[in-house]
Design an enzyme around this catalytic site. Structure first.
Site, short mmCIF file in Angstrom:
data_model
loop_
_atom_site.label_atom_id
_atom_site.label_comp_id
_atom_site.label_asym_id
_atom_site.label_seq_id
_atom_site.Cartn_x
_atom_site.Cartn_y
_atom_site.Cartn_z
N GLY A 21 -35.37 -3.95 -0.66
CA GLY A 21 -35.46 -3.07 -1.83
C GLY A 21 -34.19 -2.67 -2.55
O GLY A 21 -34.28 -2.05 -3.60
N CYS A 47 -34.64 -6.08 -8.10
CA CYS A 47 -35.75 -5.93 -7.17
C CYS A 47 -36.58 -4.72 -7.56
O CYS A 47 -36.03 -3.68 -7.90
CB CYS A 47 -35.16 -5.75 -5.78
#
Ligand code: 5GP
Length: 345
Positions: A181, A186
C-alpha cells in the site's frame, strides 16, 4: 475484532538524528554492500537500490543505465521471450548479476520463466511478485520454484509482517519484498483499507529476516532521496523504487506534451491502464488498485541517480557511517510533527 494500539510509522513521521562523525567528506562513504543469500548461497555485491518491476520502470534500458553504477533492476514480466533474447544478445557482460526476471504465480508465468532460463542459464535472479504475499498458493509457488531452481536467487513478496517474512524465507526465498500500500501509484489502501506504514514494516520485517540470515527489500513509498536513506536506516537491505525512476528517457510510458511541458505516463501495475494493456481490461470481479498519472519528464536517469546516491552519502556523513552497511546501526529516528519547509513550493 482486535486493535493493536502501538503506533506504526511512515517515512514522514520521523527524521534521522545527526551524530558526531569523523568523516571529512561524502566521497569517503562506500554505498556498496556484499550479501550471501540465505537459500541459494549466491554472493552479490553492488549498490542495493533496485528499479521496480513495473513496465514503466523495470525496462531493459533502465537496467543498462543502472548497471553502469552497480544498481539492480527487476525487469518487468511483460517482455516476450524474443525481446529477452534480443536484449541479452548485446547486453554488457556482468549485467546478469544486476537483473531479475519477474514472474507471477500462474502456469504461463512459470513456463515463460523456464523458457528464459533455458536459453539464458547465466541469469540468476527470479522476482516472484504478487500483490498479496499472504496466500497459501503463493507460498506453495515459492516452494516449488525453490525446488526447481536450487541455485537461483529468489525474491518473493509482498508482505509487511515478520511472521510472513519468516515463512517465505523458510519456503525458499532469499530476499523478501516488503510493502503493501505505500506505492506512489497504489490505491490498495483506498480500495481495501489494508496496509502497513512502511517505516514500521521495514523495522519489523528486517528484524525477522536478519534473525534467519535472510534479507528484505523495502518496496514502495520513497518519494524523495531522504526516504531512501530512512528506509536503509530502518534496516532495509535493498530499496526498490518505482515513481522516483519514472519519467526518464530509460523509463517506459508514453511521452505527453501539455501546454509546452513534457510529461511521461506512469501507472500502477494493477491500474486500469496496465490491465487494459496486458490482460484486456479489469476482470469484473475485481477493482483496479492503481493510479495512472503523468510525471514531469526528467531526462536521463543518471541525474536522478546522482541525486539519490549523493543524498544517501550525505546521510551517512551526518551519522558517521563510512559504509552503507553501518547506517542502520548509526540511525536514531526521532518522531516529528514537521518535515521540510514548503514556503516556496
Ligand atoms: P513507488 O516507489 O512508486 O512508491 O512504489 C513502487 C511499488 O508500488 C512497486 O514496486 C509495487 O510494489 C507497487 N505497485 C506498483 N503498481 C501498483 C499498483 O497498481 N497497485 C499497488 N497496490 N501497488 C503497486
Amino acid at each position: 475484532m482486535r486493535i493493536e494500539y502501538d503506533i506504526k510509522l511512515g517515512f514522514k513521521d520521523v527524521m534521522i538524528r545527526p551524530k558526531r562523525s569523523t568523516l571529512k567528506s561524502r566521497s569517503q562513504v562506500n554505498l556498496e554492500r556484499e550479501f550471501k543469500f540465505l537459500n541459494s548461497q549466491i554472493e552479490w555485491s553492488g549498490i542495493p537500490i533496485m528499479a521496480a518491476n513495473m513496465d514503466t520502470v523495470g525496462t531493459f534500458e533502465m537496467a543498462e543505465a543502472l548497471f553502469r553504477h552497480n544498481l539492480f533492476t527487476a525487469i518487468h514480466k511483460h517482455y516476450s521471450i524474443q525481446e529477452w533474447n534480443d536484449f541479452l544478445l548485446n547486453a554488457p557482460s556482468g549485467l546478469e548479476n544486476y537483473i531479475a526476471i519477474s514472474t507471477g504465480t500462474g502456469k504461463q508465468d512459470s513456463e515463460k520463466l523456464a523458457a528464459i532460463f533455458n536459453s539464458h542459464p547465466q541469469l540468476k535472479f527470479i522476482c516472484i511478485d504478487v500483490a498479496n504475499g499472504y496466500s497459501e498458493h503463493f507460498v506453495n509457488f515459492v516452494k516449488r520454484t525453490r525446488d526447481l531452481y536450487p541455485n537461483k536467487v529468489i525474491i518473493a513478496g509482498n508482505v509487511v509482517t515478520g511472521e510472513m517474512v519468516e515463512e517465505l524465507l523458510l519456503s525458499g526465498a532469499d530476499l523478501v519484498k516488503v510493502g503493501i500500500g505505500p506505492g506512489s501509484v497504489c490505491t490498495t489502501r483506498v480500495k481495501t483499507g489494508v496496509g502497513y506504514p512502511q517505516l514500521s514494516a521495514i523495522i519489523e520485517c528486517a528484524d525477522a529476516a536478519h534473525g534467519l540470515g535472510g534479507q528484505i527489500i523495502s518496496d514502495g513509498g520513497c518519494a524523495i532521496p531522504g526516504d531512501v536513506a530512512k528506509a536503509f536506516g530502518a534496516g532495509a537491505d535493498f530499496v526498490m523504487l518505482g515513481g522516483m525512476f519514472a519519467g526518464h528517457d530509460e523509463s517506459g510510458g508514453e511521452l505527453i506534451e501539455l501546454n509546452g511541458i513534457s510529461y511521461k505516463k506512469f501507472y500502477g501495475m494493477s491500474s486500469q491502464t496496465a490491465m487494459d494493456k496486458h490482460v484486456g481490461g479489469v476482470a469484473d470481479y475485481r477493482a483496479s488498485e492503481g493510479k495512472t498519472v503523468k510525471v514531469p519528464y526528467k531526462g536521463k536517469v543518471n541525474t536522478t541517480l546522482q541525486d539519490i546516491l549523493g543524498g544517501l552519502r550525505s546521510t551517512c556523513t551526518y551519522v558517521g557511517a563510512q559504509r552503507l552497511k553501518e547506517l542502520t546501526k548509526r540511525t536514531t529516528f526521532i518522531r516529528v510533527a514537521e518535515q521540510e519547509n514548503r514556503v516556496y513550493d
